[in-house]
Design a protein around this motif. Structure first.
Motif, PDB file in Angstrom:
ATOM      1  N   PRO A 298     -13.430  22.458  10.838  1.00  0.00           N
ATOM      2  CA  PRO A 298     -14.326  23.462  11.411  1.00  0.00           C
ATOM      3  C   PRO A 298     -15.768  22.947  11.397  1.00  0.00           C
ATOM      4  O   PRO A 298     -16.185  22.312  10.431  1.00  0.00           O
ATOM      5  CB  PRO A 298     -14.175  24.656  10.469  1.00  0.00           C
ATOM      6  CG  PRO A 298     -12.916  24.439   9.724  1.00  0.00           C
ATOM      7  CD  PRO A 298     -12.677  22.963   9.684  1.00  0.00           C
ATOM      8  N   GLY A 299     -16.486  23.199  12.470  1.00  0.00           N
ATOM      9  CA  GLY A 299     -17.901  22.832  12.500  1.00  0.00           C
ATOM     10  C   GLY A 299     -18.171  21.385  12.837  1.00  0.00           C
ATOM     11  O   GLY A 299     -19.324  20.945  12.852  1.00  0.00           O
ATOM     12  N   ILE A 300     -17.124  20.617  13.125  1.00  0.00           N
ATOM     13  CA  ILE A 300     -17.336  19.193  13.376  1.00  0.00           C
ATOM     14  C   ILE A 300     -17.879  18.968  14.789  1.00  0.00           C
ATOM     15  O   ILE A 300     -18.517  17.948  15.064  1.00  0.00           O
ATOM     16  CB  ILE A 300     -16.023  18.408  13.123  1.00  0.00           C
ATOM     17  CG1 ILE A 300     -16.300  16.967  12.791  1.00  0.00           C
ATOM     18  CG2 ILE A 300     -15.051  18.506  14.288  1.00  0.00           C
ATOM     19  CD1 ILE A 300     -16.846  16.762  11.427  1.00  0.00           C
ATOM     20  N   GLY A 301     -17.634  19.932  15.694  1.00  0.00           N
ATOM     21  CA  GLY A 301     -18.185  19.795  17.050  1.00  0.00           C
ATOM     22  C   GLY A 301     -17.151  19.830  18.164  1.00  0.00           C
ATOM     23  O   GLY A 301     -17.446  19.411  19.283  1.00  0.00           O
ATOM     24  N   LYS A 302     -15.949  20.349  17.885  1.00  0.00           N
ATOM     25  CA  LYS A 302     -14.889  20.378  18.899  1.00  0.00           C
ATOM     26  C   LYS A 302     -15.300  21.226  20.101  1.00  0.00           C
ATOM     27  O   LYS A 302     -15.157  20.810  21.249  1.00  0.00           O
ATOM     28  CB  LYS A 302     -13.578  20.941  18.301  1.00  0.00           C
ATOM     29  CG  LYS A 302     -13.032  20.149  17.137  1.00  0.00           C
ATOM     30  CD  LYS A 302     -11.761  20.771  16.597  1.00  0.00           C
ATOM     31  CE  LYS A 302     -11.942  22.154  15.990  1.00  0.00           C
ATOM     32  NZ  LYS A 302     -12.791  22.185  14.787  1.00  0.00           N
ATOM     33  N   SER A 303     -15.815  22.446  19.823  1.00  0.00           N
ATOM     34  CA  SER A 303     -16.195  23.329  20.928  1.00  0.00           C
ATOM     35  C   SER A 303     -17.342  22.727  21.731  1.00  0.00           C
ATOM     36  O   SER A 303     -17.369  22.808  22.954  1.00  0.00           O
ATOM     37  CB  SER A 303     -16.611  24.695  20.388  1.00  0.00           C
ATOM     38  OG  SER A 303     -15.581  25.244  19.604  1.00  0.00           O
ATOM     39  N   THR A 304     -18.277  22.107  21.019  1.00  0.00           N
ATOM     40  CA  THR A 304     -19.418  21.490  21.697  1.00  0.00           C
ATOM     41  C   THR A 304     -18.941  20.375  22.621  1.00  0.00           C
ATOM     42  O   THR A 304     -19.337  20.290  23.787  1.00  0.00           O
ATOM     43  CB  THR A 304     -20.408  20.924  20.652  1.00  0.00           C
ATOM     44  OG1 THR A 304     -20.718  21.960  19.724  1.00  0.00           O
ATOM     45  CG2 THR A 304     -21.672  20.425  21.290  1.00  0.00           C
TER      46      THR A 304
ATOM     47  N   ARG B 117     -24.688  28.846  24.090  1.00  0.00           N
ATOM     48  CA  ARG B 117     -24.610  27.461  23.657  1.00  0.00           C
ATOM     49  C   ARG B 117     -24.763  26.533  24.857  1.00  0.00           C
ATOM     50  O   ARG B 117     -25.470  25.534  24.798  1.00  0.00           O
ATOM     51  CB  ARG B 117     -23.277  27.197  22.953  1.00  0.00           C
ATOM     52  CG  ARG B 117     -23.078  25.732  22.664  1.00  0.00           C
ATOM     53  CD  ARG B 117     -21.751  25.450  22.054  1.00  0.00           C
ATOM     54  NE  ARG B 117     -21.585  26.153  20.777  1.00  0.00           N
ATOM     55  CZ  ARG B 117     -20.457  26.131  20.092  1.00  0.00           C
ATOM     56  NH1 ARG B 117     -19.424  25.487  20.532  1.00  0.00           N
ATOM     57  NH2 ARG B 117     -20.360  26.772  18.948  1.00  0.00           N
TER      58      ARG B 117
ATOM     59  N   LEU C 102     -27.498  23.637  25.477  1.00  0.00           N
ATOM     60  CA  LEU C 102     -27.143  22.244  25.738  1.00  0.00           C
ATOM     61  C   LEU C 102     -27.639  21.782  27.096  1.00  0.00           C
ATOM     62  O   LEU C 102     -27.397  20.650  27.488  1.00  0.00           O
ATOM     63  CB  LEU C 102     -25.621  22.079  25.679  1.00  0.00           C
ATOM     64  CG  LEU C 102     -24.953  22.361  24.329  1.00  0.00           C
ATOM     65  CD1 LEU C 102     -23.446  22.259  24.445  1.00  0.00           C
ATOM     66  CD2 LEU C 102     -25.458  21.393  23.277  1.00  0.00           C
TER      67      LEU C 102
ATOM     68  N   MET D  61     -24.202  13.875  16.734  1.00  0.00           N
ATOM     69  CA  MET D  61     -24.505  15.303  16.910  1.00  0.00           C
ATOM     70  C   MET D  61     -26.006  15.481  16.794  1.00  0.00           C
ATOM     71  O   MET D  61     -26.593  15.210  15.744  1.00  0.00           O
ATOM     72  CB  MET D  61     -23.769  16.118  15.847  1.00  0.00           C
ATOM     73  CG  MET D  61     -24.013  17.612  15.942  1.00  0.00           C
ATOM     74  SD  MET D  61     -23.514  18.368  17.496  1.00  0.00           S
ATOM     75  CE  MET D  61     -21.866  18.958  17.093  1.00  0.00           C
ATOM     76  N   GLU D  62     -26.615  15.888  17.879  1.00  0.00           N
ATOM     77  CA  GLU D  62     -28.067  16.059  17.869  1.00  0.00           C
ATOM     78  C   GLU D  62     -28.419  17.492  18.226  1.00  0.00           C
ATOM     79  O   GLU D  62     -27.547  18.312  18.453  1.00  0.00           O
ATOM     80  CB  GLU D  62     -28.701  15.068  18.840  1.00  0.00           C
ATOM     81  CG  GLU D  62     -28.400  13.635  18.419  1.00  0.00           C
ATOM     82  CD  GLU D  62     -29.188  12.610  19.185  1.00  0.00           C
ATOM     83  OE1 GLU D  62     -29.793  12.962  20.204  1.00  0.00           O
ATOM     84  OE2 GLU D  62     -29.200  11.452  18.732  1.00  0.00           O
ATOM     85  N   GLY D  63     -29.690  17.753  18.293  1.00  0.00           N
ATOM     86  CA  GLY D  63     -30.147  19.102  18.595  1.00  0.00           C
ATOM     87  C   GLY D  63     -29.621  19.614  19.922  1.00  0.00           C
ATOM     88  O   GLY D  63     -29.323  20.786  20.073  1.00  0.00           O
ATOM     89  N   ALA D  64     -29.486  18.723  20.881  1.00  0.00           N
ATOM     90  CA  ALA D  64     -28.994  19.133  22.198  1.00  0.00           C
ATOM     91  C   ALA D  64     -27.563  18.681  22.406  1.00  0.00           C
ATOM     92  O   ALA D  64     -27.210  18.120  23.422  1.00  0.00           O
ATOM     93  CB  ALA D  64     -29.899  18.580  23.280  1.00  0.00           C
ATOM     94  N   GLY D  65     -26.733  18.877  21.390  1.00  0.00           N
ATOM     95  CA  GLY D  65     -25.314  18.589  21.543  1.00  0.00           C
ATOM     96  C   GLY D  65     -24.938  17.172  21.167  1.00  0.00           C
ATOM     97  O   GLY D  65     -25.690  16.479  20.481  1.00  0.00           O
TER      98      GLY D  65
END
Ligand code: TYD
Ligand code: MG
Length: 454
Positions: A98-104, A135, A139, A268-272
């Motif tokens: 969770p939170g690793i960035g899958k949805s992003t 989101r 992005l 992973m940066e501020g803009a995705g």
């Protein structure tokens, strides 16, 4: 005749039991058996399957294959990891903490594909449509024509997208939130996850829509729900990295349409998520003054070398307490083995010292070719003598203390040389590309002598 039986399904491994038990007899997890919808066991009057069926067409291996063009997302690091683009009509499973960035990641993939004129549907079962939209705006993808929905009923989803021209890509975030009304049970239970995935994969095959399922990962690193989910899809992807670190690696664990040795690297940066097209120095910390206890290993990810720093700390204990051994980014069993070989074959004693090993940057090393670099960091930390800063180290260590050759040594050395490393400490028999001075070791003891200046 149908006979109704109640059954208990282990939520960890998916095995079925006839009665409730505290511990699953198959995977030994506790409190994982949950009663799920009674299964109908159908006893057929016919007792064999020979005859009465439809004749199927048998074709030769050399028959023409028509594989449609892959969907290229334009995010090269993603396309590379899935084998050169998504195959239309295929099913992919994306797992990760969770939170690793899958949805992003998937929102970015969906948005780029949609911007190129593909029909893309993104269904979130975890977030409200507004949340996903916010989101996307953050992005900078707010203008992409992705069709978005917050839904959890597989029937509703398939009814909606099945009525018109089927989309090129359907993203389901996540499969654990989906619900199939064909069977009983709450979303997230093994049978619900299985049934929902089955319907979605069937839709993919029948209608030519590529489906990406997001799957949560349990604490032991497997995708929650039965392993059967991994068998149902064509491609299993894992999104890895330490949440506290910036870097994320997308890796295929299974791919029916490509290799599993290429990775995609992101930050992973501020803009995705930003692509990292040249990851070879990602995991090296800023190299200043030479310090003891660090070494550099040229790892290989697919065809791309990645230089990683290995750090060791050895703390002498005064009392007779049992010393701790901890490894981050490296298998602790393999750490114990290397320590044992250093003790037994090279006469170094770690018995009264705590040993910590860390692979810098949140990188996870599994290649046994890193053994020699791990050993060098350990010996360097123990003796408080730095490893020469301009050296990269590779070699697999056998229990006999022998240093074994590694695959693609020349490729690893070439990249190291390009990045300014002037020396390679390598197994005997290795050949380099020139431009890098090689020191060859047949036995671990020779590396120890070299480090200790003996
Ligand atoms: P998310 O894609 O929601 O993870 P998952 O779907 O795997 O659970 O990403 C969550 C984390 O990513 C969140 O903690 C914040 C971070 N993040 C950024 O750092 N920058 C960004 O632009 C976005 C969208 C997220
Ligand atoms: Mg998510």
């Amino acid at each position: 005749m149908a006979k109704l039986k109640s059954r208990y399904v282990c939520q960890a491994c998916g095995s079925e039991q006839h009665r409730w038990q505290g511990q699953c007899p198959d995977c030994a997890e506790w409190n994982t058996l949950v009663q799920e919808g009674a299964a109908a066991t159908v006893f057929s009057a016919k007792h064999n399957l020979q005859g009465g069926g439809r004749a199927i067409e048998l074709v030769g291996l050399n028959a023409a294959v028509a594989l449609p063009d892959r969907l290229r997302s334009g995010i090269d690091e993603f396309d590379r990891a899935v084998g050169g683009g998504i195959v239309p009509g295929s099913a992919l499973l994306l797992g990760g903490d969770p939170g690793i960035g899958k949805s992003t990641l998937l929102l970015q993939v969906a948005a780029t594909l949609a911007s190129e004129g593909r029909q893309v549907v993104y269904v979130s079962g975890e977030e409200a449509a507004d949340q996903v939209r916010l989101r996307a705006i953050r992005l900078g993808l707010g203008g992409a024509p992705v069709r978005l929905a917050a839904a959890t009923s597989v029937r509703d989803i398939l009814t909606t997208i099945g009525s018109g021209e089927p989309p090129a890509l359907l993203v389901i975030d996540s499969i654990q939130t989906m619900h199939s009304d064909l069977i009983e049970g709450a979303p997230g239970t093994v049978s619900q996850v299985r049934a929902s995935a089955q319907e979605l994969v069937r839709f993919a095959k029948e209608r030519g829509t590529a489906v990406i399922l997001v799957g949560h990962v349990t604490k032991d690193g497997t995708i929650a729900g039965p392993r059967v989910l991994e068998h149902m899809v064509d491609t299993v992807l894992g999104f890895e990295g330490e949440r506290s670190h910036q870097y994320r690696i997308l890796r295929a664990a299974k791919n029916r349409f490509g290799g599993t040795d290429e990775i995609g690297v992101f930050a992973m940066e501020g803009a995705g998520l930003k692509q990292v097209p040249n990851p070879s120095v990602l995991f090296l910390t800023q190299r200043g003054e030479a310090v003891s206890g660090t070494s550099v290993f040229p790892a290989l990810e697919g065809t791309r070398p990645v230089l990683v720093e290995i750090q060791a700390l050895v703390v002498r204990l005064a009392s007779g307490a049992t010393p701790r051994r901890a490894a981050v980014g490296w298998d602790s069993g393999r750490l114990a083995m290397i320590l044992a070989v250093l003790e037994a074959r090279c006469g170094l004693s770690f018995a009264t010292a705590e040993v910590y090993l860390n692979v810098a940057g949140g990188y996870r090393l599994t290649d046994p070719a890193a053994d020699l670099a791990v050993a060098a960091a350990l010996v360097s930390a123990l003796a408080e003598r730095p490893v020469p800063q301009e050296a990269v180290i590779m070699g697999e260590i056998a229990l006999s203390g022998e240093v074994r050759p590694v695959a693609h040594a020349a490729l690893r050395l070439k990249e190291s040389s390009k990045l300014g490393f002037e020396r390679g400490w390598v197994p005997a028999g290795s050949e380099g590309p020139g431009g890098i001075a090689l020191t060859r070791f047949a036995r671990l003891g020779e590396l120890v002598d070299q480090l200790l200046g003996r």
